[in-house]
Scaffold this active site. Structure first.
Site, short mmCIF file in Angstrom:
data_model
loop_
_atom_site.label_atom_id
_atom_site.label_comp_id
_atom_site.label_asym_id
_atom_site.label_seq_id
_atom_site.Cartn_x
_atom_site.Cartn_y
_atom_site.Cartn_z
CG ASP A 1 -5.06 2.18 1.00
OD1 ASP A 1 -6.01 1.39 0.85
OD2 ASP A 1 -3.95 1.84 1.45
CG MET B 1 -11.26 2.93 2.35
SD MET B 1 -9.65 2.87 3.16
CE MET B 1 -8.59 3.00 1.73
CG HIS C 1 -3.86 -1.72 -1.65
ND1 HIS C 1 -4.96 -2.48 -1.96
CD2 HIS C 1 -4.22 -0.94 -0.60
CE1 HIS C 1 -5.96 -2.19 -1.13
NE2 HIS C 1 -5.53 -1.25 -0.29
CG MET D 1 -8.35 6.87 2.72
SD MET D 1 -7.50 6.86 4.31
CE MET D 1 -6.67 5.26 4.21
CB SER E 1 -0.89 0.03 1.24
OG SER E 1 -1.40 1.34 1.41
CG HIS F 1 -9.23 -0.08 -0.34
ND1 HIS F 1 -8.62 -0.30 0.87
CD2 HIS F 1 -10.57 -0.16 -0.10
CE1 HIS F 1 -9.53 -0.52 1.80
NE2 HIS F 1 -10.72 -0.41 1.24
CG ASP G 1 -6.24 -3.07 3.12
OD1 ASP G 1 -5.14 -2.81 3.64
OD2 ASP G 1 -6.88 -2.26 2.42
CG MET H 1 -11.55 -3.37 5.24
SD MET H 1 -10.12 -2.82 4.28
CE MET H 1 -9.20 -1.86 5.49
C1 DX5 Z 1 -6.32 1.19 5.72
C2 DX5 Z 1 -5.85 0.93 4.30
C3 DX5 Z 1 -4.74 -0.07 4.23
C4 DX5 Z 1 -3.49 0.38 4.94
C5 DX5 Z 1 -2.62 -0.79 5.25
O1 DX5 Z 1 -7.37 2.06 5.68
O2 DX5 Z 1 -6.89 0.46 3.50
O3 DX5 Z 1 -4.46 -0.42 2.90
O4 DX5 Z 1 -2.76 1.29 4.19
O5 DX5 Z 1 -1.54 -0.31 5.97
P1 DX5 Z 1 -0.79 -1.22 7.05
O6 DX5 Z 1 -0.26 -2.39 6.29
O7 DX5 Z 1 0.26 -0.32 7.56
O8 DX5 Z 1 -1.82 -1.62 8.07
ZN ZN Z 2 -6.44 -0.46 1.47
#
Ligand code: DX5
Ligand code: ZN
Length: 226
Positions: A39, A72, A37, A41, A12, A70, A176, A141
């Site tokens: 993320d 969110m 990956h 947000m 990620s 991903h 994840d 998750m």
């Molecule tokens: C959390 C994200 C993950 C996160 C994982 O909201 O969706 O992808 O970045 O990070 P680590 O591996 O540090 O938990």
């Molecule tokens: Zn993620």
């Protein structure tokens, strides 16, 4: 992207250098990452803001393999075309993000991407039962989404339940949150084949010194092979 259940590590970039995403993507791929990956947000569905489709488009040329996006965010549907046009191979939306997840997943496929559905830790396995014929990936998750570096929440039973529900369908199970060499083996044993890892991959390395990325990726793989 042909389907197989071999173990895939998806770093990620939430844990990468935000001033250097293109080079970070290339570095983790060169060090053995299978997918990258991303993320996304929105400060609404989750209490943090990262980046959007323009950033995905900018890093796309720096990723040779699969760009795993991903989302969110809520709402989702208005942004699907933008992420598909940005070059996302997999677009994952949360089952909790709105009342019409089935429509969202259909729209992702119609836009030309593979469709993933993510479940928060508090959401039961049954939430994806009616979606398994319209998805390519279920993301379980193992932290509450929003931040990297959180502690792993044990969702092993949920992974086993989803693996049984999937049966012979070509659907990946992705984990994840909080994945590292100590937590990865239990979810792989339970049926997961894609492991997202942020802090556990990027720790100790940098674009100038990428070898630790490779060591960290190999440590996760080795732990799962034991
Ligand atoms: C959390 C994200 C993950 C996160 C994982 O909201 O969706 O992808 O970045 O990070 P680590 O591996 O540090 O938990
Ligand atoms: Zn993620």
């Amino acid at each position: 992207m042909s389907f197989d259940r071999s173990l895939k590590i998806a770093p990620s970039i939430l844990a990468a250098d935000f001033a250097n995403f293109g080079a970070e993507c290339a570095a983790v791929e060169a060090q053995g990452a299978d997918w990258v990956h991303v993320d996304v947000m929105d400060g609404h569905f989750v209490p943090n803001i990262t980046f959007g489709p323009a950033m995905c488009k900018a890093i796309r040329p720096h990723i040779k393999g699969t760009m795993d996006v991903h989302l969110m965010i809520a709402p989702v549907d208005t942004y699907i075309d933008a992420f598909a046009e940005a070059g996302a191979d997999m677009i994952t939306a949360h089952v909790e993000a709105g009342p019409h997840i089935h429509r969202t997943l259909q729209a992702i496929r119609a836009a030309g991407a593979k469709a993933g559905v993510a479940l928060n830790p508090g959401t039961p396995a049954e939430a994806v039962k009616e979606l398994l014929d319209v998805v390519d990936l279920v993301c379980v998750m193992t932290v509450n989404p929003g931040f990297g570096g959180q502690s792993f929440i044990d969702m092993t039973e949920k992974v086993m339940d989803i693996r049984a529900m999937i049966g012979d369908r070509p659907v990946h199970i992705e984990i994840d949150g909080g994945v590292d060499p100590t937590t990865a083996p239990m979810v792989v044993e339970a049926g997961a084949d894609v492991l997202v890892a942020g802090s556990a991959v990027f720790k100790g390395g940098s674009v100038a010194n990428p070898a630790p990325y490779g060591e960290n990726i190999r440590a996760i793989r080795a732990a799962c092979a034991d």
